[in-house]
Enzyme design. Sequence first.
Site, PDB file in Angstrom:
ATOM      1  N   ARG A  76      -6.391 -21.640 -18.933  1.00 39.72           N
ATOM      2  CA  ARG A  76      -6.885 -21.489 -20.551  1.00 39.72           C
ATOM      3  C   ARG A  76      -7.542 -22.699 -21.003  1.00 39.72           C
ATOM      4  NH1 ARG A  76      -7.480 -26.693 -22.163  1.00 39.72           N
ATOM      5  NH2 ARG A  76      -5.848 -28.247 -20.946  1.00 39.72           N
ATOM      6  N   GLY A  77      -7.994 -21.736 -22.686  1.00 40.75           N
ATOM      7  CA  GLY A  77      -9.270 -22.467 -23.585  1.00 40.75           C
ATOM      8  C   GLY A  77      -9.103 -24.244 -23.126  1.00 40.75           C
ATOM      9  N   ALA A 147      -2.410 -29.937 -30.423  1.00 47.37           N
ATOM     10  CA  ALA A 147      -3.561 -28.951 -29.537  1.00 47.37           C
ATOM     11  C   ALA A 147      -3.319 -28.006 -29.650  1.00 47.37           C
ATOM     12  CB  ALA A 147      -3.599 -30.281 -28.571  1.00 47.37           C
ATOM     13  N   GLY A 160      -0.625 -22.001 -24.995  1.00 43.51           N
ATOM     14  CA  GLY A 160       0.268 -22.412 -26.108  1.00 43.51           C
ATOM     15  C   GLY A 160       0.163 -24.074 -27.055  1.00 43.51           C
ATOM     16  N   CYS A 178      -9.461 -33.642 -25.215  1.00 43.23           N
ATOM     17  CA  CYS A 178     -10.157 -32.416 -25.842  1.00 43.23           C
ATOM     18  C   CYS A 178     -11.723 -32.237 -25.906  1.00 43.23           C
ATOM     19  CB  CYS A 178     -10.014 -31.596 -26.730  1.00 43.23           C
ATOM     20  SG  CYS A 178      -7.925 -31.657 -26.986  1.00 43.23           S
TER      21      CYS A 178
END
Length: 217
Positions: A76-77, A147, A160, A178
């Site tokens: 995921r990003g 998030a 997601g 993050c």
Amino acid sequence: MVSDRLTGAVEWRVEPGLTAYPAAVAFMEAKVAAIRAGTATETVWLVEHPPIYTAGTSAKPSDLVDARFPVFQTGRGGQYTYHGPGQRVGYVMLDLHRRSPDVRAFVRDLEEWLIRALATFGVKGERRSGRVGIWVVRGDREDKIAALGVRVRHWVTFHGVSLNVSPNLADFGGIVPCGIRDHGVTSLKDLGIAATMQDVDAALKAAFEDVFGPISN
């Protein structure tokens, strides 16, 4: 938002108990392939994980401060995040080719989904330029309450969002969440809101239909 080219309703699944992260990834991989092949419907899957850290594609090794829980690399990003009991994780598997092939618009819709769900509890969730996630202003500071981290394969989305309901916020201390060092994290419980996971699920479901369209159950 919802396209008039979209037909069919999204399957809504709520998993009881704690779901191991590798099992969640395997489920998403299979579901994404089936959605692309036209043999499965779009799906939102709500889970809770045991305490873990996950690393997105932009994660920096220096942001893993204390690997006190298992660490999983993921496609995921985003950067490092924490998942654990008391946090609702929503895995969103939608076909953007049928909806709107615009990843940025999809991310904004995910943000809008969370913002509307939080509003159910009187919480004003906000976006911030340059900072992924949903933020809550608390006096002279801002804390992250939700998030986002997504991946798109052949226009089918997976991974997601995560929303802090009542997790142990100290568990975030093993990472720089993050990659953001200047702000903290919060939860509904931390804000003084005694919402159950079932309450949150109901808010998420109603807000999802507002933003993305019908759910099948």
